[in-house]
Motif scaffolding. Structure first.
Motif, PDB file in Angstrom:
ATOM      1  N   MET A  91      15.014  19.896 -19.223  1.00  0.00           N
ATOM      2  CA  MET A  91      15.206  18.190 -19.859  1.00  0.00           C
ATOM      3  C   MET A  91      14.679  17.620 -18.499  1.00  0.00           C
ATOM      4  O   MET A  91      13.431  16.795 -18.541  1.00  0.00           O
ATOM      5  CB  MET A  91      16.470  17.988 -19.910  1.00  0.00           C
ATOM      6  CG  MET A  91      17.103  18.676 -21.470  1.00  0.00           C
ATOM      7  SD  MET A  91      16.017  18.115 -23.083  1.00  0.00           S
ATOM      8  CE  MET A  91      16.343  17.057 -23.109  1.00  0.00           C
ATOM      9  N   GLY A  92      14.982  17.854 -17.212  1.00  0.00           N
ATOM     10  CA  GLY A  92      14.335  17.329 -16.157  1.00  0.00           C
ATOM     11  C   GLY A  92      13.031  17.123 -16.460  1.00  0.00           C
ATOM     12  O   GLY A  92      12.286  15.614 -16.473  1.00  0.00           O
ATOM     13  N   VAL A  93      12.280  18.149 -16.421  1.00  0.00           N
ATOM     14  CA  VAL A  93      11.062  17.883 -16.786  1.00  0.00           C
ATOM     15  C   VAL A  93      10.716  17.154 -17.786  1.00  0.00           C
ATOM     16  O   VAL A  93       9.291  16.918 -17.717  1.00  0.00           O
ATOM     17  CB  VAL A  93      10.565  19.906 -16.336  1.00  0.00           C
ATOM     18  CG1 VAL A  93       9.137  19.699 -16.593  1.00  0.00           C
ATOM     19  CG2 VAL A  93      10.804  20.185 -15.083  1.00  0.00           C
ATOM     20  N   PHE A  94      10.478  17.765 -18.920  1.00  0.00           N
ATOM     21  CA  PHE A  94       9.727  17.253 -20.336  1.00  0.00           C
ATOM     22  C   PHE A  94      10.434  15.853 -20.274  1.00  0.00           C
ATOM     23  O   PHE A  94       9.451  15.152 -20.661  1.00  0.00           O
ATOM     24  CB  PHE A  94      10.606  17.502 -21.226  1.00  0.00           C
ATOM     25  CG  PHE A  94      10.430  19.018 -21.807  1.00  0.00           C
ATOM     26  CD1 PHE A  94       9.318  19.783 -21.170  1.00  0.00           C
ATOM     27  CD2 PHE A  94      11.788  19.775 -22.234  1.00  0.00           C
ATOM     28  CE1 PHE A  94       8.959  20.774 -21.378  1.00  0.00           C
ATOM     29  CE2 PHE A  94      10.877  21.377 -22.169  1.00  0.00           C
ATOM     30  CZ  PHE A  94       9.886  21.518 -21.797  1.00  0.00           C
ATOM     31  N   ILE A  95      11.902  15.290 -19.660  1.00  0.00           N
ATOM     32  CA  ILE A  95      11.937  13.473 -19.952  1.00  0.00           C
ATOM     33  C   ILE A  95      11.022  12.783 -18.690  1.00  0.00           C
ATOM     34  O   ILE A  95      10.361  11.666 -18.857  1.00  0.00           O
ATOM     35  CB  ILE A  95      13.056  13.220 -19.591  1.00  0.00           C
ATOM     36  CG1 ILE A  95      13.852  14.223 -20.746  1.00  0.00           C
ATOM     37  CG2 ILE A  95      13.304  12.049 -19.614  1.00  0.00           C
ATOM     38  CD1 ILE A  95      15.533  13.753 -20.505  1.00  0.00           C
ATOM     39  N   THR A  96      10.732  13.397 -17.319  1.00  0.00           N
ATOM     40  CA  THR A  96       9.838  12.690 -16.480  1.00  0.00           C
ATOM     41  C   THR A  96       8.192  12.292 -17.186  1.00  0.00           C
ATOM     42  O   THR A  96       7.611  12.071 -16.888  1.00  0.00           O
ATOM     43  CB  THR A  96       9.802  13.590 -15.605  1.00  0.00           C
ATOM     44  OG1 THR A  96      11.307  13.874 -14.917  1.00  0.00           O
ATOM     45  CG2 THR A  96       9.216  13.219 -14.041  1.00  0.00           C
ATOM     46  N   SER A 111      -8.096   7.551  -9.108  1.00  0.00           N
ATOM     47  CA  SER A 111      -9.618   8.123  -7.650  1.00  0.00           C
ATOM     48  C   SER A 111      -9.063   8.597  -6.984  1.00  0.00           C
ATOM     49  O   SER A 111      -9.641   9.464  -6.004  1.00  0.00           O
ATOM     50  CB  SER A 111      -9.658   6.944  -7.789  1.00  0.00           C
ATOM     51  OG  SER A 111      -8.591   5.963  -6.586  1.00  0.00           O
ATOM     52  N   VAL A 112      -7.748   9.412  -6.488  1.00  0.00           N
ATOM     53  CA  VAL A 112      -7.563   9.830  -5.288  1.00  0.00           C
ATOM     54  C   VAL A 112      -6.403  11.014  -5.596  1.00  0.00           C
ATOM     55  O   VAL A 112      -6.484  11.895  -4.917  1.00  0.00           O
ATOM     56  CB  VAL A 112      -6.499   9.210  -4.201  1.00  0.00           C
ATOM     57  CG1 VAL A 112      -7.918   7.909  -3.523  1.00  0.00           C
ATOM     58  CG2 VAL A 112      -5.051   8.610  -4.952  1.00  0.00           C
ATOM     59  N   MET A 113      -6.414  10.906  -6.602  1.00  0.00           N
ATOM     60  CA  MET A 113      -5.170  12.580  -7.076  1.00  0.00           C
ATOM     61  C   MET A 113      -5.160  12.233  -9.075  1.00  0.00           C
ATOM     62  O   MET A 113      -5.690  11.675  -9.340  1.00  0.00           O
ATOM     63  CB  MET A 113      -4.125  12.436  -6.815  1.00  0.00           C
ATOM     64  CG  MET A 113      -2.821  13.164  -7.182  1.00  0.00           C
ATOM     65  SD  MET A 113      -1.050  12.781  -6.908  1.00  0.00           S
ATOM     66  CE  MET A 113      -1.533  13.429  -5.209  1.00  0.00           C
ATOM     67  N   ASN A 114      -5.664  13.715  -9.428  1.00  0.00           N
ATOM     68  CA  ASN A 114      -5.371  14.574 -10.343  1.00  0.00           C
ATOM     69  C   ASN A 114      -4.181  13.808 -11.065  1.00  0.00           C
ATOM     70  O   ASN A 114      -3.270  13.856 -11.087  1.00  0.00           O
ATOM     71  CB  ASN A 114      -5.060  15.533 -11.052  1.00  0.00           C
ATOM     72  CG  ASN A 114      -5.356  16.265 -11.962  1.00  0.00           C
ATOM     73  OD1 ASN A 114      -5.018  16.562 -13.023  1.00  0.00           O
ATOM     74  ND2 ASN A 114      -6.881  16.139 -12.845  1.00  0.00           N
ATOM     75  N   GLY A 115      -4.646  12.917 -12.409  1.00  0.00           N
ATOM     76  CA  GLY A 115      -2.987  11.871 -13.369  1.00  0.00           C
ATOM     77  C   GLY A 115      -2.130  13.773 -13.854  1.00  0.00           C
ATOM     78  O   GLY A 115      -0.986  13.164 -13.738  1.00  0.00           O
ATOM     79  N   THR A 116      -2.884  14.696 -14.632  1.00  0.00           N
ATOM     80  CA  THR A 116      -1.724  15.672 -15.041  1.00  0.00           C
ATOM     81  C   THR A 116      -0.850  16.860 -13.623  1.00  0.00           C
ATOM     82  O   THR A 116      -0.097  16.685 -14.075  1.00  0.00           O
ATOM     83  CB  THR A 116      -3.211  16.846 -15.544  1.00  0.00           C
ATOM     84  OG1 THR A 116      -3.596  15.656 -16.879  1.00  0.00           O
ATOM     85  CG2 THR A 116      -2.129  17.636 -16.499  1.00  0.00           C
ATOM     86  N   LEU A 117      -1.869  17.082 -12.683  1.00  0.00           N
ATOM     87  CA  LEU A 117      -1.600  16.995 -11.522  1.00  0.00           C
ATOM     88  C   LEU A 117      -0.414  16.484 -10.849  1.00  0.00           C
ATOM     89  O   LEU A 117       1.125  17.516 -10.411  1.00  0.00           O
ATOM     90  CB  LEU A 117      -2.396  17.333 -10.284  1.00  0.00           C
ATOM     91  CG  LEU A 117      -1.662  18.648  -9.537  1.00  0.00           C
ATOM     92  CD1 LEU A 117      -0.788  19.420 -10.142  1.00  0.00           C
ATOM     93  CD2 LEU A 117      -3.023  18.520  -8.512  1.00  0.00           C
ATOM     94  N   LEU A 118      -0.211  14.837 -10.992  1.00  0.00           N
ATOM     95  CA  LEU A 118       0.269  14.533 -10.350  1.00  0.00           C
ATOM     96  C   LEU A 118       2.677  14.354 -11.079  1.00  0.00           C
ATOM     97  O   LEU A 118       3.235  14.178 -10.272  1.00  0.00           O
ATOM     98  CB  LEU A 118       0.155  13.011  -9.867  1.00  0.00           C
ATOM     99  CG  LEU A 118       1.185  11.710  -9.704  1.00  0.00           C
ATOM    100  CD1 LEU A 118       1.749  11.979  -8.102  1.00  0.00           C
ATOM    101  CD2 LEU A 118       0.763  10.657  -9.640  1.00  0.00           C
ATOM    102  N   LEU A 119       1.644  14.689 -12.638  1.00  0.00           N
ATOM    103  CA  LEU A 119       2.799  14.017 -13.596  1.00  0.00           C
ATOM    104  C   LEU A 119       3.808  15.845 -13.957  1.00  0.00           C
ATOM    105  O   LEU A 119       4.989  15.280 -13.678  1.00  0.00           O
ATOM    106  CB  LEU A 119       2.141  13.983 -15.196  1.00  0.00           C
ATOM    107  CG  LEU A 119       2.113  12.649 -15.437  1.00  0.00           C
ATOM    108  CD1 LEU A 119       0.840  13.120 -17.054  1.00  0.00           C
ATOM    109  CD2 LEU A 119       2.751  11.511 -15.776  1.00  0.00           C
ATOM    110  N   VAL A 120       2.658  16.597 -13.358  1.00  0.00           N
ATOM    111  CA  VAL A 120       3.453  17.571 -13.392  1.00  0.00           C
ATOM    112  C   VAL A 120       4.492  18.323 -11.825  1.00  0.00           C
ATOM    113  O   VAL A 120       5.447  18.313 -12.199  1.00  0.00           O
ATOM    114  CB  VAL A 120       2.718  19.368 -13.743  1.00  0.00           C
ATOM    115  CG1 VAL A 120       3.319  20.457 -13.385  1.00  0.00           C
ATOM    116  CG2 VAL A 120       2.235  18.513 -15.063  1.00  0.00           C
TER     117      VAL A 120
END
Length: 508
Positions: A91-96, A111-120
């Motif tokens: 739940m912590g992962v999904f809600i974040t 421009s400096v970090m992949n958005g999907t990688l940052l979210l995960v």
């Protein structure tokens, strides 16, 4: 339902109105020049923001808060510790991942970090530390000791990041912890903590229910510091195009549709996981499920309206105000930034959720008004200090190290519940408006004063400052309460000792 929504709208109007008034006043001075078209769009966005906050707060009361409470209470009563910890992590992962604040930050640093990688990465950080927070509640561990240990780890990793030659990523890493605890995360996690603490019980159950937000704010910082240290991406930051003409020209309905899809996908993950828990563990009656389902729909509508209004009206205006005030006079910029910070926290949806729960849990000992004033002063100071850092160009560490030393030091002298509330408040204060209005303002000021190349190291970090200063102001509130109680006790004892001995009755 209608009366509750009217109350939420009135509350939202009181929150957003000060921000609108400040923008209008600035346009009537030589400090800022905003066109009539931009003011019209901003005015419409402000009205939509009121509706969005009202809908969200109503939806959170009906869905996120009950869901968190039922999950915490139901899984704790099942006495299956492994299931409780696994569910907390997921739940912590999904809600974040569903958190809109984090998406706004990810877009601004793409421009400096992949958005999907940052979210995960941030999601994993929250999931792991939510498990630690649940273990803290179940074991009745001391929050201050846990915080002290992990902040030492956190600053050690910050030093490691500087040694790796990627120190410019440090402010953004600390910002990740602030934006994580926003309008979706806070109601659920706080209610989860209350549900677990009240089921586990103990002498200090109410106090033990706080601290989850505090720990869940540390996890993302550690995760992103590690990611930044070992990543090999470019540090060439490019400022997004904040022009209102560009935003409107890209097709406003396409942006709204995109927002609906993003919010829908994020909430869907939470709903599906909750349904799995419903059929396997919780088994709530249909009446409660209907109420939660209605709340989810209202939350969805509120978030879509809120995020659309912020993207169209508030980000462009925030960037323009920052640019023009910095060009006019940096001192004026610092003064205005304090005022803006003081009132912007009033419009943060998650702040109202926290304040209400604090007043309920403490049985009115800490009122919503006291909380709001402490948060407003803290956020105002933090924005002003951040602007001063931009003006003089020094490292964020000159604020964070003494700031956290003071806040952790205060934790040994105030009641533990104030420490828990303070560290929770730090994460809550840095919500959607901070990342979508204050951060663009700081970026605009930084571009105007120091150029685009300095943005990553100097403009970012403002969210981290917003998350830090309430730790000091709210614990100071607790310190004042303790001092006042001791003064009253001492005065009472003096009156007793100074009373006439003849009035003392002796029994033989």
């Amino acid at each position: 339902m209608g009366r509750a929504f009217f109350y939420k709208l009135r509350e939202a109007l009181v929150s957003v109105l000060p921000v609108g008034v400040i923008v209008i006043v600035l346009t009537m001075t030589p400090l800022v020049e905003i066109t009539g078209r931009e003011m019209l769009v901003f005015g419409i966005a402000a009205l939509l923001l009121v509706v969005g906050i009202g809908l969200f707060n109503l939806g959170a009361d009906l869905s996120m808060t009950p869901m968190g409470h039922f999950v915490g209470e139901g899984l704790t009563k099942s006495k299956k510790a492994s299931v409780l910890l696994m569910v907390s992590f997921l739940m912590g992962v999904f809600i974040t991942i569903a958190e809109p604040d984090l998406s706004v930050l990810a877009e601004q640093v793409s421009s400096v970090m992949n958005g999907t990688l940052l979210l995960v990465t941030v999601g994993l950080g929250v999931g792991i530390f939510l498990v630690l927070a649940v273990l803290k509640i179940v074991s009745h561990s001391d929050l201050t000791s846990i915080l002290l240990f992990f902040y030492l780890v956190l600053f050690s990793l910050a030093v490691l990041l500087f040694e790796s030659g990627r120190g410019e990523m440090m402010p953004m890493s600390f910002d990740a912890g602030g934006v994580t605890t926003g309008p979706i995360t806070v109601p659920f996690i706080m209610a989860l903590g209350v549900g677990i603490a009240m089921t586990v019980g103990g002498r200090h159950a109410s106090e033990n229910s706080f601290g989850l937000i505090a720990l869940c704010s540390i996890g993302p910082i550690i995760a992103v510091l590690l990611l930044s240290t070992f990543s090999k991406g470019s540090l060439s930051y490019q400022v997004p195009d904040y022009s209102m003409d560009t935003v409107l020209g890209n097709g406003i309905w396409d942006d709204i549709l995109g927002t609906m899809v993003d919010v829908g996908k994020s909430l869907l993950l939470i709903v599906l996981f909750f349904l799995v828990l419903q059929f396997t563990v919780l088994k709530l009656p249909g009446r409660k499920l209907i109420s939660i389902g209605l709340g989810i729909v209202i939350t969805f509508l509120g978030l879509v309206v809120f995020l659309s209004a912020v993207a169209v009206g508030f980000m462009p205006i925030g960037y323009k105000i920052g640019t023009q005030l910095a060009s006019y006079n940096p001192t004026v910029l610092a003064i205005v930034s304090f005022i803006i910070g003081f009132v912007v926290v009033l419009a943060e949806p998650a702040v109202h959720v926290l304040n209400q729960q604090v007043e309920t849990i403490t049985s009115g000992e800490v009122t919503r008004r006291q909380m709001m004033m402490a948060l407003a002063i803290g956020v105002g100071i933090s924005i002003c200090l951040s602007v001063i850092r931009i003006i003089f160009g020094f490292s964020l560490m000159y604020y964070l190290i003494p700031g956290y030393l003071i806040s952790l030091g205060l934790s040994f002298f105030v009641p533990k519940i104030y420490t828990a509330i303070a560290f929770d408040s730090g994460g809550v204060a840095s919500g959607p408006l901070t990342s979508s209005f204050i951060l663009p303002l700081a970026i605009g000021a930084c571009v105007s004063l120091n150029g685009e190349t300095s943005v990553l190291s100097q403009a970012f970090g403002i969210v981290a400052m917003v998350a830090m200063t309430p730790l000091i102001t709210i614990q100071t509130l607790g310190f004042r309460a303790v001092s006042a109680h001791r003064a009253r006790s001492k005065a009472a004892m003096k009156r007793i000792l100074a009373s006439d001995d003849e009035q003392i009755i002796y029994f033989e």
